[in-house]
Design a protein around this motif. Structure first.
Motif, PDB file in Angstrom:
ATOM      1  N   VAL A 127       0.839  -1.309   0.528  1.00 58.98           N
ATOM      2  CA  VAL A 127       0.072   0.116  -0.209  1.00 58.98           C
ATOM      3  C   VAL A 127       1.013   1.559  -0.116  1.00 58.98           C
ATOM      4  O   VAL A 127       1.925   1.034   0.948  1.00 58.98           O
ATOM      5  N   THR A 128       0.753   2.606  -1.109  1.00 59.15           N
ATOM      6  CA  THR A 128       1.340   3.670  -1.128  1.00 59.15           C
ATOM      7  C   THR A 128       0.606   4.605  -0.696  1.00 59.15           C
ATOM      8  O   THR A 128      -0.722   4.378  -0.557  1.00 59.15           O
ATOM      9  N   VAL A 129       1.397   5.449  -0.154  1.00 60.48           N
ATOM     10  CA  VAL A 129       0.510   6.557   0.860  1.00 60.48           C
ATOM     11  C   VAL A 129       1.623   7.399   0.219  1.00 60.48           C
ATOM     12  O   VAL A 129       2.263   8.312  -0.265  1.00 60.48           O
ATOM     13  N   ILE A 130       0.139   8.510  -0.850  1.00 60.06           N
ATOM     14  CA  ILE A 130       1.028   9.642  -1.461  1.00 60.06           C
ATOM     15  C   ILE A 130       0.622  10.757  -0.521  1.00 60.06           C
ATOM     16  O   ILE A 130      -0.919  11.199  -0.536  1.00 60.06           O
ATOM     17  N   ASP A 131       0.923  12.269  -0.591  1.00 58.43           N
ATOM     18  CA  ASP A 131       0.852  13.646   0.031  1.00 58.43           C
ATOM     19  C   ASP A 131       0.475  13.974  -0.622  1.00 58.43           C
ATOM     20  O   ASP A 131       1.329  14.944  -2.241  1.00 58.43           O
ATOM     21  N   ALA A 132      -0.605  14.947  -1.446  1.00 56.72           N
ATOM     22  CA  ALA A 132      -1.368  14.743  -2.528  1.00 56.72           C
ATOM     23  C   ALA A 132      -0.734  16.628  -2.792  1.00 56.72           C
ATOM     24  O   ALA A 132      -0.299  16.950  -4.173  1.00 56.72           O
ATOM     25  N   GLU A 133      -0.538  17.146  -1.330  1.00 54.14           N
ATOM     26  CA  GLU A 133       0.065  18.296  -1.373  1.00 54.14           C
ATOM     27  C   GLU A 133       1.541  18.618  -1.727  1.00 54.14           C
ATOM     28  O   GLU A 133       1.403  19.538  -2.087  1.00 54.14           O
ATOM     29  N   ASN A 134       1.999  17.478  -1.511  1.00 54.02           N
ATOM     30  CA  ASN A 134       3.514  17.383  -1.605  1.00 54.02           C
ATOM     31  C   ASN A 134       4.425  16.364  -2.911  1.00 54.02           C
ATOM     32  O   ASN A 134       5.891  16.573  -3.336  1.00 54.02           O
ATOM     33  N   PHE A 135       3.531  15.550  -3.463  1.00 53.64           N
ATOM     34  CA  PHE A 135       3.844  15.124  -4.236  1.00 53.64           C
ATOM     35  C   PHE A 135       5.119  15.462  -5.693  1.00 53.64           C
ATOM     36  O   PHE A 135       6.186  15.091  -5.706  1.00 53.64           O
ATOM     37  N   ALA A 136       4.447  16.723  -6.255  1.00 59.51           N
ATOM     38  CA  ALA A 136       4.725  17.213  -7.091  1.00 59.51           C
ATOM     39  C   ALA A 136       6.188  17.253  -6.861  1.00 59.51           C
ATOM     40  O   ALA A 136       7.178  17.377  -7.999  1.00 59.51           O
ATOM     41  N   GLY A 137       6.935  17.824  -5.983  1.00 60.38           N
ATOM     42  CA  GLY A 137       7.954  18.591  -5.270  1.00 60.38           C
ATOM     43  C   GLY A 137       8.942  17.654  -4.716  1.00 60.38           C
ATOM     44  O   GLY A 137      10.072  17.360  -5.723  1.00 60.38           O
ATOM     45  N   TYR A 138       8.201  16.491  -4.216  1.00 61.93           N
ATOM     46  CA  TYR A 138       9.341  15.505  -3.538  1.00 61.93           C
ATOM     47  C   TYR A 138       9.903  14.602  -5.136  1.00 61.93           C
ATOM     48  O   TYR A 138      10.910  13.665  -4.858  1.00 61.93           O
ATOM     49  N   GLU A 139       8.749  14.215  -5.711  1.00 62.90           N
ATOM     50  CA  GLU A 139       8.806  13.211  -6.612  1.00 62.90           C
ATOM     51  C   GLU A 139      10.074  13.894  -7.605  1.00 62.90           C
ATOM     52  O   GLU A 139      10.702  13.349  -7.891  1.00 62.90           O
ATOM     53  N   ASP A 140      11.129  15.133  -7.969  1.00 62.14           N
ATOM     54  CA  ASP A 140      11.403  15.677  -8.109  1.00 62.14           C
ATOM     55  C   ASP A 140      13.151  15.259  -7.842  1.00 62.14           C
ATOM     56  O   ASP A 140      14.162  15.677  -8.868  1.00 62.14           O
ATOM     57  N   THR A 141      13.035  14.719  -6.385  1.00 61.82           N
ATOM     58  CA  THR A 141      14.036  14.468  -5.609  1.00 61.82           C
ATOM     59  C   THR A 141      14.297  12.987  -5.249  1.00 61.82           C
ATOM     60  O   THR A 141      14.962  12.418  -5.183  1.00 61.82           O
ATOM     61  N   SER A 142      13.869  12.110  -5.450  1.00 66.52           N
ATOM     62  CA  SER A 142      13.487  10.940  -5.297  1.00 66.52           C
ATOM     63  C   SER A 142      12.368  10.046  -6.043  1.00 66.52           C
ATOM     64  O   SER A 142      11.791   9.658  -6.239  1.00 66.52           O
ATOM     65  N   PRO A 143      13.474   9.567  -6.191  1.00 70.24           N
ATOM     66  CA  PRO A 143      13.041   8.067  -7.629  1.00 70.24           C
ATOM     67  C   PRO A 143      12.416   7.423  -6.698  1.00 70.24           C
ATOM     68  O   PRO A 143      11.300   6.449  -7.795  1.00 70.24           O
ATOM     69  N   THR A 144      12.644   7.172  -5.749  1.00 67.12           N
ATOM     70  CA  THR A 144      11.989   6.460  -4.959  1.00 67.12           C
ATOM     71  C   THR A 144      10.686   6.702  -5.046  1.00 67.12           C
ATOM     72  O   THR A 144      10.139   5.598  -5.094  1.00 67.12           O
ATOM     73  N   ALA A 145      10.293   7.524  -4.679  1.00 64.20           N
ATOM     74  CA  ALA A 145       8.644   7.960  -4.988  1.00 64.20           C
ATOM     75  C   ALA A 145       8.400   7.852  -5.803  1.00 64.20           C
ATOM     76  O   ALA A 145       6.674   7.234  -5.830  1.00 64.20           O
ATOM     77  N   LYS A 146       8.751   7.950  -7.051  1.00 61.25           N
ATOM     78  CA  LYS A 146       8.411   7.142  -7.555  1.00 61.25           C
ATOM     79  C   LYS A 146       7.696   5.815  -8.446  1.00 61.25           C
ATOM     80  O   LYS A 146       6.962   5.188  -8.541  1.00 61.25           O
ATOM     81  N   MET A 147       9.425   5.063  -8.025  1.00 68.21           N
ATOM     82  CA  MET A 147       9.117   3.970  -8.260  1.00 68.21           C
ATOM     83  C   MET A 147       7.961   3.136  -6.168  1.00 68.21           C
ATOM     84  O   MET A 147       7.129   2.137  -6.808  1.00 68.21           O
ATOM     85  N   GLN A 148       7.740   3.783  -5.447  1.00 69.85           N
ATOM     86  CA  GLN A 148       7.070   3.971  -3.930  1.00 69.85           C
ATOM     87  C   GLN A 148       5.050   3.503  -5.510  1.00 69.85           C
ATOM     88  O   GLN A 148       4.041   2.870  -5.412  1.00 69.85           O
ATOM     89  N   ALA A 149       5.384   4.471  -6.439  1.00 69.83           N
ATOM     90  CA  ALA A 149       3.742   4.961  -6.837  1.00 69.83           C
ATOM     91  C   ALA A 149       3.829   3.762  -7.945  1.00 69.83           C
ATOM     92  O   ALA A 149       2.060   3.400  -7.874  1.00 69.83           O
ATOM     93  N   SER A 150       5.034   3.363  -8.436  1.00 67.87           N
ATOM     94  CA  SER A 150       5.069   2.064  -9.445  1.00 67.87           C
ATOM     95  C   SER A 150       4.157   0.942  -9.286  1.00 67.87           C
ATOM     96  O   SER A 150       4.287   0.448  -9.867  1.00 67.87           O
ATOM     97  N   TYR A 151       5.257   0.184  -8.233  1.00 69.19           N
ATOM     98  CA  TYR A 151       5.127  -0.597  -7.553  1.00 69.19           C
ATOM     99  C   TYR A 151       4.153  -0.583  -6.511  1.00 69.19           C
ATOM    100  O   TYR A 151       4.727  -1.133  -5.282  1.00 69.19           O
ATOM    101  N   THR A 152       2.723  -0.991  -6.319  1.00 65.61           N
ATOM    102  CA  THR A 152       1.560  -1.108  -5.339  1.00 65.61           C
ATOM    103  C   THR A 152       0.873  -1.415  -5.600  1.00 65.61           C
ATOM    104  O   THR A 152       0.144  -1.991  -7.396  1.00 65.61           O
ATOM    105  N   ASP A 153      -0.298  -2.102  -5.012  1.00 66.92           N
ATOM    106  CA  ASP A 153      -1.387  -2.937  -4.693  1.00 66.92           C
ATOM    107  C   ASP A 153      -2.464  -2.054  -4.537  1.00 66.92           C
ATOM    108  O   ASP A 153      -3.495  -2.429  -5.467  1.00 66.92           O
ATOM    109  N   VAL A 154      -2.322  -1.036  -4.105  1.00 67.05           N
ATOM    110  CA  VAL A 154      -2.953   0.436  -4.262  1.00 67.05           C
ATOM    111  C   VAL A 154      -2.334   1.333  -3.871  1.00 67.05           C
ATOM    112  O   VAL A 154      -1.794   1.471  -2.741  1.00 67.05           O
ATOM    113  N   ILE A 155      -3.203   3.044  -3.995  1.00 69.21           N
ATOM    114  CA  ILE A 155      -2.338   4.371  -4.017  1.00 69.21           C
ATOM    115  C   ILE A 155      -3.049   5.007  -2.840  1.00 69.21           C
ATOM    116  O   ILE A 155      -4.664   4.905  -3.564  1.00 69.21           O
ATOM    117  N   LEU A 156      -3.088   5.389  -1.998  1.00 64.34           N
ATOM    118  CA  LEU A 156      -3.770   5.386  -1.359  1.00 64.34           C
ATOM    119  C   LEU A 156      -3.044   7.574  -1.052  1.00 64.34           C
ATOM    120  O   LEU A 156      -2.129   7.534  -0.881  1.00 64.34           O
TER     121      LEU A 156
END
Length: 369
Positions: A127-156
């Motif tokens: 289960v991957t939890v996404i911070d809707a307010e800040n995802f666009a910002g930290y995704e730029d500096t964290s490849p892992t953030a993208k991977m967390q959203a890519s390989y998961t069964d459900v996104i909250l």
């Protein structure tokens, strides 16, 4: 009749996304006799979230500190899961990953445990939890953030109420470019999410008889470099607390929930542990106005999370600060382990967060150690 297997739900998500809050919000919505053990992997030596979890109906909390259990500490994760199985035999194990843990690696390790335990331990869902307010910002500096959203069964999708409907639509469109097949569920504020949406999914991800998707594993451990941690103390005598990369060393702490709840908390009492820094009972409290003023000066571009214990004039509190939003939760220090004024872990961009932590420490008359 063979014993029912123990499902494992893995929560991933970047720093401050709200994983702990969502996990704790699930517990009151489960059956009263349903026993859950939390295995938590976190940055730093300051055990903030496990202290919050003690106030919940969890049967036990096992915490792996100062290391990433998806790679360098994978052996400790395996040991912890096997010990939880033997000591507590829970109805479910929830793993809460650190902000930079990579879900694919964890999933493969759990799949190996499935085989070794003849499916007694079983991966139920990532289960991957996404911070809707800040995802666009930290995704730029964290490849892992993208991977967390890519390989998961459900996104909250958490904290979506803080952005406009247009911004939410853009976020969902972007998440669909990363992963268009995974369900995306909005969290309902403090109520979290309906357990039926994330429990009992029987994940098909990363089975041992299938090949890993391209890019699914960070064999070189490059995600270690995304987050750096710094410790700030005031009124504490530092022992082994230090600023570090989270891959440098680790400690495993376990807490038996021996207080009264409706859940069954049978099981042996785990060993106790000592804090990384000893508190001074004579340390004066910190001004709340001074603390909040110092926090307001932090840039969420370089500092992503601040958590720990602060002694205010109105008593000891747990501080949780993430991307410019904060919470102060009153804390009853029964053990007396937090007699000092300030014990914080500051997390953020490598190479930048130390300077920010020093400025924060100066403003609250504390020290970086």
């Amino acid at each position: 009749m063979p014993a029912k297997n123990i499902p494992i739900t893995v929560f991933t998500g970047f720093l401050g996304a709200g994983k702990t809050s969502i996990i704790l919000s699930l517990l009151p919505r489960l059956p009263k006799d349903y026993k859950v053990v939390l295995l938590k992997n976190e940055f730093g030596d300051v055990e903030v979230d496990s202290q919050l979890a003690k106030q919940s109906s969890l049967a036990a909390v096992s915490e792996i500190l100062n290391g990433c259990m998806c790679c360098v500490l994978v052996g400790q994760m395996k040991t912890a899961l096997l010990e939880i199985r033997e000591k507590y035999r829970p109805d479910r194990i929830i793993i809460e990953c650190s902000g930079s843990a990579f879900p694919a690696t964890l999933a493969f390790r759990i799949r190996e445990l499935e085989r070794e335990t003849n499916d007694d331990l079983k991966l139920d869902a990532i289960v991957t939890v996404i911070d809707a307010e800040n995802f666009a910002g930290y995704e730029d500096t964290s490849p892992t953030a993208k991977m967390q959203a890519s390989y998961t069964d459900v996104i909250l999708i958490n904290k979506w109420e803080h952005i406009t409907e247009r911004a939410l639509d853009i976020l969902i469109d972007h998440l669909n470019t990363l992963n268009d097949t995974t369900p995306k569920v909005r969290c309902q504020g403090r109520a979290g999410v309906d357990p039926s949406l994330i429990l009992g999914l029987d994940s098909t991800l990363f089975r041992l008889d299938t090949a890993a998707p391209d890019g699914a594993l960070f064999a070189d451990g490059q995600h270690h470099d995304e987050v750096e941690t710094v410790t700030i103390l005031k009124g504490y005598h530092s022992n082994n607390a230090s600023s570090c990369s989270h891959a440098e060393h680790a400690h495993v702490h376990e807490h038996d929930m021996s207080h009264d709840h409706d859940h069954d908390h049978s099981g042996p009492t785990p060993t106790t542990h000592s804090a990384a820094a000893e508190g001074d009972a004579d340390a004066p409290p910190i001004s709340e106005e001074r603390l909040l003023g110092a926090l307001s000066s932090l840039s969420k571009e370089t500092v992503w999370r601040v958590k720990g214990f602060v002694r205010l004039e109105r008593g000891l509190h747990i501080l949780n600060w993430a991307f410019a939003r904060y919470e102060l939760t009153p804390f009853d220090d029964v053990s007396g382990a937090h007699a000092g004024a300030v014990k914080l872990t500051v997390m953020g961009e490598r190479g930048e967060v130390k300077r920010a932590a020093r400025r924060l420490a100066e403003k609250i008359e504390a020290q970086v150690v």
